[in-house]
Design a protein around this motif. Structure first.
Motif, PDB file in Angstrom:
ATOM      1  N   VAL A  69       0.869  -1.181   0.000  1.00  0.00           N
ATOM      2  CA  VAL A  69       0.000   0.000   0.000  1.00  0.00           C
ATOM      3  C   VAL A  69       0.902   1.226   0.000  1.00  0.00           C
ATOM      4  O   VAL A  69       1.757   1.381   0.873  1.00  0.00           O
ATOM      5  CB  VAL A  69      -0.933   0.002   1.228  1.00  0.00           C
ATOM      6  N   VAL A  70       0.709   2.100  -0.988  1.00  0.00           N
ATOM      7  CA  VAL A  70       1.583   3.260  -1.174  1.00  0.00           C
ATOM      8  C   VAL A  70       0.757   4.535  -1.079  1.00  0.00           C
ATOM      9  O   VAL A  70      -0.258   4.685  -1.762  1.00  0.00           O
ATOM     10  CB  VAL A  70       2.292   3.202  -2.550  1.00  0.00           C
ATOM     11  N   ASN A  71       1.200   5.463  -0.226  1.00  0.00           N
ATOM     12  CA  ASN A  71       0.656   6.816  -0.202  1.00  0.00           C
ATOM     13  C   ASN A  71       1.722   7.717  -0.817  1.00  0.00           C
ATOM     14  O   ASN A  71       2.713   8.054  -0.170  1.00  0.00           O
ATOM     15  CB  ASN A  71       0.340   7.264   1.232  1.00  0.00           C
ATOM     16  N   PRO A  72       1.567   8.143  -2.080  1.00  0.00           N
ATOM     17  CA  PRO A  72       2.608   8.927  -2.745  1.00  0.00           C
ATOM     18  C   PRO A  72       2.608  10.410  -2.385  1.00  0.00           C
ATOM     19  O   PRO A  72       3.526  11.129  -2.758  1.00  0.00           O
ATOM     20  CB  PRO A  72       2.288   8.723  -4.228  1.00  0.00           C
ATOM     21  N   SER A  73       1.599  10.872  -1.654  1.00  0.00           N
ATOM     22  CA  SER A  73       1.528  12.295  -1.318  1.00  0.00           C
ATOM     23  C   SER A  73       2.586  12.663  -0.279  1.00  0.00           C
ATOM     24  O   SER A  73       2.841  11.919   0.665  1.00  0.00           O
ATOM     25  CB  SER A  73       0.139  12.635  -0.756  1.00  0.00           C
ATOM     26  N   ASN A  74       3.175  13.838  -0.443  1.00  0.00           N
ATOM     27  CA  ASN A  74       4.179  14.333   0.509  1.00  0.00           C
ATOM     28  C   ASN A  74       3.559  14.992   1.736  1.00  0.00           C
ATOM     29  O   ASN A  74       4.242  15.191   2.741  1.00  0.00           O
ATOM     30  CB  ASN A  74       5.103  15.348  -0.156  1.00  0.00           C
ATOM     31  N   ILE A  75       2.272  15.364   1.652  1.00  0.00           N
ATOM     32  CA  ILE A  75       1.703  16.142   2.755  1.00  0.00           C
ATOM     33  C   ILE A  75       0.455  15.534   3.403  1.00  0.00           C
ATOM     34  O   ILE A  75       0.150  15.869   4.539  1.00  0.00           O
ATOM     35  CB  ILE A  75       1.403  17.596   2.318  1.00  0.00           C
ATOM     36  N   PHE A  76      -0.251  14.650   2.722  1.00  0.00           N
ATOM     37  CA  PHE A  76      -1.515  14.148   3.260  1.00  0.00           C
ATOM     38  C   PHE A  76      -1.360  12.793   3.936  1.00  0.00           C
ATOM     39  O   PHE A  76      -0.701  11.892   3.409  1.00  0.00           O
ATOM     40  CB  PHE A  76      -2.568  14.027   2.154  1.00  0.00           C
ATOM     41  N   THR A  77      -1.986  12.651   5.109  1.00  0.00           N
ATOM     42  CA  THR A  77      -2.155  11.352   5.762  1.00  0.00           C
ATOM     43  C   THR A  77      -3.522  10.822   5.343  1.00  0.00           C
ATOM     44  O   THR A  77      -4.517  11.556   5.384  1.00  0.00           O
ATOM     45  CB  THR A  77      -2.087  11.496   7.297  1.00  0.00           C
ATOM     46  N   ILE A 151      -8.850  11.732   3.564  1.00  0.00           N
ATOM     47  CA  ILE A 151      -7.776  12.588   4.071  1.00  0.00           C
ATOM     48  C   ILE A 151      -8.050  12.841   5.551  1.00  0.00           C
ATOM     49  O   ILE A 151      -9.116  13.350   5.914  1.00  0.00           O
ATOM     50  CB  ILE A 151      -7.709  13.923   3.314  1.00  0.00           C
ATOM     51  N   SER A 152      -7.100  12.477   6.414  1.00  0.00           N
ATOM     52  CA  SER A 152      -7.305  12.673   7.844  1.00  0.00           C
ATOM     53  C   SER A 152      -6.404  13.756   8.421  1.00  0.00           C
ATOM     54  O   SER A 152      -6.671  14.268   9.500  1.00  0.00           O
ATOM     55  CB  SER A 152      -7.086  11.366   8.604  1.00  0.00           C
ATOM     56  N   ASN A 153      -5.332  14.110   7.703  1.00  0.00           N
ATOM     57  CA  ASN A 153      -4.400  15.113   8.213  1.00  0.00           C
ATOM     58  C   ASN A 153      -3.581  15.655   7.045  1.00  0.00           C
ATOM     59  O   ASN A 153      -3.359  14.960   6.064  1.00  0.00           O
ATOM     60  CB  ASN A 153      -3.478  14.484   9.267  1.00  0.00           C
ATOM     61  N   ALA A 154      -3.116  16.887   7.204  1.00  0.00           N
ATOM     62  CA  ALA A 154      -2.241  17.487   6.197  1.00  0.00           C
ATOM     63  C   ALA A 154      -1.124  18.237   6.911  1.00  0.00           C
ATOM     64  O   ALA A 154      -1.367  18.901   7.914  1.00  0.00           O
ATOM     65  CB  ALA A 154      -3.021  18.431   5.294  1.00  0.00           C
ATOM     66  N   THR A 155       0.075  18.077   6.411  1.00  0.00           N
ATOM     67  CA  THR A 155       1.208  18.836   6.937  1.00  0.00           C
ATOM     68  C   THR A 155       1.578  19.881   5.895  1.00  0.00           C
ATOM     69  O   THR A 155       1.449  19.634   4.695  1.00  0.00           O
ATOM     70  CB  THR A 155       2.417  17.906   7.202  1.00  0.00           C
ATOM     71  N   PRO A 156       2.022  21.051   6.328  1.00  0.00           N
ATOM     72  CA  PRO A 156       2.362  22.100   5.356  1.00  0.00           C
ATOM     73  C   PRO A 156       3.505  21.660   4.446  1.00  0.00           C
ATOM     74  O   PRO A 156       4.403  20.932   4.848  1.00  0.00           O
ATOM     75  CB  PRO A 156       2.806  23.273   6.238  1.00  0.00           C
ATOM     76  N   GLY A 157       3.423  22.093   3.209  1.00  0.00           N
ATOM     77  CA  GLY A 157       4.485  21.795   2.275  1.00  0.00           C
ATOM     78  C   GLY A 157       3.968  21.662   0.862  1.00  0.00           C
ATOM     79  O   GLY A 157       2.772  21.523   0.640  1.00  0.00           O
ATOM     80  N   PRO A 158       4.862  21.685  -0.103  1.00  0.00           N
ATOM     81  CA  PRO A 158       4.460  21.552  -1.505  1.00  0.00           C
ATOM     82  C   PRO A 158       4.361  20.078  -1.902  1.00  0.00           C
ATOM     83  O   PRO A 158       4.810  19.191  -1.181  1.00  0.00           O
ATOM     84  CB  PRO A 158       5.611  22.229  -2.257  1.00  0.00           C
ATOM     85  N   GLY A 159       3.791  19.838  -3.060  1.00  0.00           N
ATOM     86  CA  GLY A 159       3.802  18.500  -3.651  1.00  0.00           C
ATOM     87  C   GLY A 159       2.809  17.536  -3.042  1.00  0.00           C
ATOM     88  O   GLY A 159       3.142  16.389  -2.791  1.00  0.00           O
ATOM     89  N   GLY A 160       1.597  17.979  -2.789  1.00  0.00           N
ATOM     90  CA  GLY A 160       0.599  17.104  -2.180  1.00  0.00           C
ATOM     91  C   GLY A 160      -0.017  16.100  -3.134  1.00  0.00           C
ATOM     92  O   GLY A 160      -0.615  15.122  -2.718  1.00  0.00           O
ATOM     93  N   LEU A 161       0.121  16.336  -4.431  1.00  0.00           N
ATOM     94  CA  LEU A 161      -0.523  15.453  -5.417  1.00  0.00           C
ATOM     95  C   LEU A 161       0.430  14.340  -5.845  1.00  0.00           C
ATOM     96  O   LEU A 161       1.650  14.539  -5.839  1.00  0.00           O
ATOM     97  CB  LEU A 161      -0.965  16.275  -6.622  1.00  0.00           C
ATOM     98  N   PRO A 162      -0.050  13.180  -6.242  1.00  0.00           N
ATOM     99  CA  PRO A 162      -1.455  12.780  -6.321  1.00  0.00           C
ATOM    100  C   PRO A 162      -1.985  12.354  -4.950  1.00  0.00           C
ATOM    101  O   PRO A 162      -1.248  11.875  -4.111  1.00  0.00           O
ATOM    102  CB  PRO A 162      -1.425  11.587  -7.272  1.00  0.00           C
ATOM    103  N   VAL A 163      -3.275  12.552  -4.744  1.00  0.00           N
ATOM    104  CA  VAL A 163      -3.917  12.156  -3.497  1.00  0.00           C
ATOM    105  C   VAL A 163      -4.694  10.866  -3.782  1.00  0.00           C
ATOM    106  O   VAL A 163      -5.885  10.884  -4.064  1.00  0.00           O
ATOM    107  CB  VAL A 163      -4.835  13.267  -2.954  1.00  0.00           C
ATOM    108  N   VAL A 164      -3.971   9.779  -3.738  1.00  0.00           N
ATOM    109  CA  VAL A 164      -4.527   8.442  -3.997  1.00  0.00           C
ATOM    110  C   VAL A 164      -3.818   7.461  -3.064  1.00  0.00           C
ATOM    111  O   VAL A 164      -2.755   7.755  -2.525  1.00  0.00           O
ATOM    112  CB  VAL A 164      -4.302   7.983  -5.466  1.00  0.00           C
ATOM    113  N   ILE A 165      -4.430   6.335  -2.885  1.00  0.00           N
ATOM    114  CA  ILE A 165      -3.739   5.190  -2.287  1.00  0.00           C
ATOM    115  C   ILE A 165      -3.483   4.231  -3.433  1.00  0.00           C
ATOM    116  O   ILE A 165      -4.405   3.891  -4.192  1.00  0.00           O
ATOM    117  CB  ILE A 165      -4.597   4.502  -1.199  1.00  0.00           C
ATOM    118  N   ARG A 166      -2.232   3.826  -3.601  1.00  0.00           N
ATOM    119  CA  ARG A 166      -1.884   2.858  -4.640  1.00  0.00           C
ATOM    120  C   ARG A 166      -1.761   1.477  -4.013  1.00  0.00           C
ATOM    121  O   ARG A 166      -1.116   1.321  -2.974  1.00  0.00           O
ATOM    122  CB  ARG A 166      -0.550   3.237  -5.292  1.00  0.00           C
TER     123      ARG A 166
END
Length: 192
Positions: A69-77, A151-166
């Motif tokens: 299970v991969v979360n590729p987003s840099n900012i979203f939990t 989406i349960s949490n977000a940390t500040p920062g760039p590059g939030g996309l893509p917002v998917v679970i792989r």
């Protein structure tokens, strides 16, 4: 006389034997897009199984799955969940969507395949154990997956996309048993 002794020796061995065979599916990968923020929303998706899986001449003893299970987003939990149901109302062409307030009654009976929180930029190896629902699903004409990606949490920062679970390299591992009852005729006195 030696043929008779050999036939009598082989007969109980063959009639009492069976063979177990382990089969692995080809790996598949898919993405579950985010379908809610804070409160989960569920998507029910129907999948029709091939007709030849419904008339297997073997006993299916175990079905497990492995995947990453991969979360590729840099900012979203992300909180992701998936369950398997033998009952559903969606069709392969038309998914259904639910909130926690209008879940169908069969949701309580579906087999949870995964349910976890995946932090930003994470990879999690996952094993889904065998269950009665998994075993029965192999022989069904249609099965339903009910999935959520919130989406349960977000940390500040760039590059939030893509917002998917792989779901990467998902492989079904099936253990089947073939019984050799009925082969005693081939090894009987007249068959040797």
């Amino acid at each position: 006389m030696n043929r008779l002794a050999l036939a009598l020796l082989c007969l109980p061995l063959v009639t009492a034997c069976s063979a177990e065979v382990a089969l692995d599916s080809d790996p598949i990968s898919t993405e579950i897009p985010v379908n809610s923020v804070i409160e989960p929303t569920y998507a029910e998706v129907a999948i029709d199984l091939p007709a030849d899986t419904q008339d297997l001449a073997v006993l299916v003893k175990e079905v497990t799955a492995t995947l990453t299970v991969v979360n590729p987003s840099n900012i979203f939990t992300l909180n992701a969940s998936a369950c398997l149901s033998l009952t559903g109302t969606a069709t392969p062409d038309q998914p259904n969507f639910y909130t926690p307030r209008n879940l169908p009654p069969y949701f309580a009976d579906c087999q949870k395949l995964l349910s976890a929180t995946y932090g930003p930029n994470s990879r999690t190896d996952t094993t889904i154990p065998s269950s009665e629902t998994f075993l029965k699903a192999v022989r069904q004409p249609r099965i339903w997956f009910i999935v959520s990606n919130t989406i349960s949490n977000a940390t500040p920062g760039p590059g939030g996309l893509p917002v998917v679970i792989r779901l990467d390299n998902a492989i079904l591992h099936v253990l089947v048993e073939k019984n050799f009852n009925g082969l005693e005729g081939a090894l009987g006195i007249t068959g040797l």
